[in-house]
Design a protein around this motif. Structure first.
Motif, mmCIF file in Angstrom:
data_model
loop_
_atom_site.group_PDB
_atom_site.id
_atom_site.type_symbol
_atom_site.label_atom_id
_atom_site.label_comp_id
_atom_site.label_asym_id
_atom_site.label_seq_id
_atom_site.Cartn_x
_atom_site.Cartn_y
_atom_site.Cartn_z
ATOM 1 N N GLN A 1 -11.039 -7.078 4.098
ATOM 2 C CA GLN A 1 -11.308 -6.835 2.678
ATOM 3 C C GLN A 1 -10.705 -7.942 1.814
ATOM 4 O OE1 GLN A 1 -9.580 -2.822 2.622
ATOM 5 N NE2 GLN A 1 -11.523 -2.115 1.727
ATOM 6 N N LYS B 1 -19.653 -3.628 -1.371
ATOM 7 C CA LYS B 1 -19.067 -2.351 -0.932
ATOM 8 C C LYS B 1 -17.622 -2.535 -0.497
ATOM 9 C CE LYS B 1 -19.875 1.486 2.281
ATOM 10 N NZ LYS B 1 -20.755 2.021 3.360
ATOM 11 N N SER B 2 -17.332 -3.634 0.215
ATOM 12 C CA SER B 2 -15.966 -3.904 0.670
ATOM 13 C C SER B 2 -15.025 -4.088 -0.515
ATOM 14 C CB SER B 2 -15.957 -5.150 1.552
ATOM 15 O OG SER B 2 -14.634 -5.513 1.885
ATOM 16 N N MET C 1 -15.493 -3.039 -3.635
ATOM 17 C CA MET C 1 -15.389 -1.778 -4.364
ATOM 18 C C MET C 1 -14.420 -0.823 -3.670
ATOM 19 S SD MET C 1 -19.388 -1.227 -5.473
ATOM 20 C CE MET C 1 -19.089 0.404 -6.151
ATOM 21 N N ALA C 2 -14.419 -0.820 -2.331
ATOM 22 C CA ALA C 2 -13.484 0.022 -1.579
ATOM 23 C C ALA C 2 -12.046 -0.434 -1.829
ATOM 24 C CB ALA C 2 -13.815 -0.037 -0.091
ATOM 25 N N GLU D 1 -10.999 -1.985 -4.553
ATOM 26 C CA GLU D 1 -10.682 -1.587 -5.935
ATOM 27 C C GLU D 1 -10.337 -0.101 -6.002
ATOM 28 O OE1 GLU D 1 -13.259 -4.567 -8.755
ATOM 29 O OE2 GLU D 1 -14.355 -2.975 -7.715
ATOM 30 N N GLU D 2 -11.092 0.712 -5.285
ATOM 31 C CA GLU D 2 -10.841 2.156 -5.286
ATOM 32 C C GLU D 2 -9.485 2.472 -4.677
ATOM 33 O OE1 GLU D 2 -12.909 6.267 -3.568
ATOM 34 O OE2 GLU D 2 -14.020 4.372 -3.553
ATOM 35 N N GLU D 3 -9.136 1.782 -3.607
ATOM 36 C CA GLU D 3 -7.835 2.027 -2.962
ATOM 37 C C GLU D 3 -6.680 1.641 -3.878
ATOM 38 O OE1 GLU D 3 -5.338 0.655 1.042
ATOM 39 O OE2 GLU D 3 -7.495 0.261 0.879
ATOM 40 N N GLY E 1 -6.936 1.386 -7.155
ATOM 41 C CA GLY E 1 -7.043 2.079 -8.429
ATOM 42 C C GLY E 1 -7.198 1.150 -9.609
ATOM 43 N N THR F 1 -9.720 -2.267 -11.337
ATOM 44 C CA THR F 1 -10.865 -3.176 -11.274
ATOM 45 C C THR F 1 -10.350 -4.597 -11.033
ATOM 46 O OG1 THR F 1 -12.144 -1.824 -12.794
ATOM 47 C CG2 THR F 1 -12.854 -4.115 -12.527
#
Length: 293
Positions: free
Chosen positions: A5, A34-35, A37-38, A40-42, A44, A46
């Motif tokens: 990532q 997708k990688s 975004m994952a 960023e989600e982890e 928390g 942007t």
């Protein structure tokens, strides 16, 4: 969080484009998006501002990029250290090389090195000298070649070339009949000059022109010595080039003149102090110092 990532995120930051980054690493654009975004989600947060024209990093993205580069550099050092421990006569070297320098001196040296050490891979990237220094400092390159002087508190310096810089003018220029010209006499001339990414831009401007009492009048900037010389041949201005480049100028419209005081062009291989240098890197440095450039 996975190393893959971070590597994909660094590619996106490098290319400032999801599409170009995906092409570079040979995966689909949706997979790369997708990688990231994952990631960023982890975290928390942007990391990337997406638009149709370009991909820019947020403040958080710049922080992640800085640490990702450090992690990547440490992993590279670990791999090099382990490879050296096995005493294998193989390896890989990332080298930063300015185009001016590469075209003049290195093709024959690289060929000889490859013949002597066929299992050592040379990854060469062409940047201007100033960017080479920054990239060696940041760990993108293990070795770099640049113009001196640089900060020797930060870098190990291995000098390889020293020659004079020469004044190049049109045959009808008022200096054309002169054998030598004082730098201070250039105050009213229009220059075909080096682009800012080249070390010679700042070295000549600060150490010779400004210290000589004048700001150079720059008509045009270039990254190509052949274009610079051809513009002088068209009588658009004057320029300053290394002796080895002047030796290649065949245009009869040009005159080469000695500068006084002597203005030296000094090249060196550099590495970052306090950073591990691989066995392959040390082998290359030893080899190039023995070669007559």
């Amino acid at each position: 969080m996975e190393l893959r990532q971070l590597n994909l995120f660094m590619e996106a930051a490098k290319h400032k484009s999801i599409t170009k980054a995906a092409e570079s690493v040979h995966i689909s654009q949706p997979a790369l998006s997708k990688s990231i975004m994952a990631l960023e989600e982890e975290l928390g947060m942007t990391l990337i501002i997406r638009s149709n024209k370009a991909t820019n990093l947020t403040d958080a993205g710049n922080v992640v990029l800085e640490y990702a580069q450090k992690i990547s550099g440490l992993l590279d050092e670990m791999t090099k250290t382990l490879n050296d421990m096995t005493d294998l006569k193989r390896g890989e070297i990332n080298i930063g090389l300015p185009p001016f320098i590469g075209s003049l001196f290195f093709p024959k040296v690289m060929a000889k090195f490859h013949q002597a050490f066929p299992n050592i891979k040379l990854n060469i990237t062409e940047y201007g000298g100033a960017r080479v220094v920054k990239s060696v400092e940041e760990g993108e390159f293990e070795l770099g070649v640049t113009v001196l002087p640089i900060d020797e508190q930060e870098f190990r310096v291995y000098p390889i070339v020293e020659e004079e810089l020469m004044l190049v003018v049109h045959k009808d220029h008022h200096f054309a009949a002169r054998k030598q010209v004082e730098i201070k006499e250039l105050a009213d001339e229009e220059f075909i000059f080096y682009h800012e990414e080249f070390s010679l831009n700042q070295i000549l401007r600060n150490q010779f022109f400004i210290s000589g009492g004048f700001e150079p009048k720059i008509l045009f900037k270039s990254t190509q010595w052949d274009l610079m010389s051809e513009m002088v041949a068209a009588n658009l201005g004057i320029t300053i080039l290394p002796q080895s480049i002047c030796n290649r100028l065949l245009n009869k419209e040009l005159k080469i003149i000695t500068l006084r005081p002597a203005t030296l062009w000094r090249l060196a291989v550099i590495t970052k102090k306090d950073r591990y240098i691989s066995n392959a890197g040390r082998t290359f440095i030893d080899f190039i110092l023995k070669e007559s450039l």
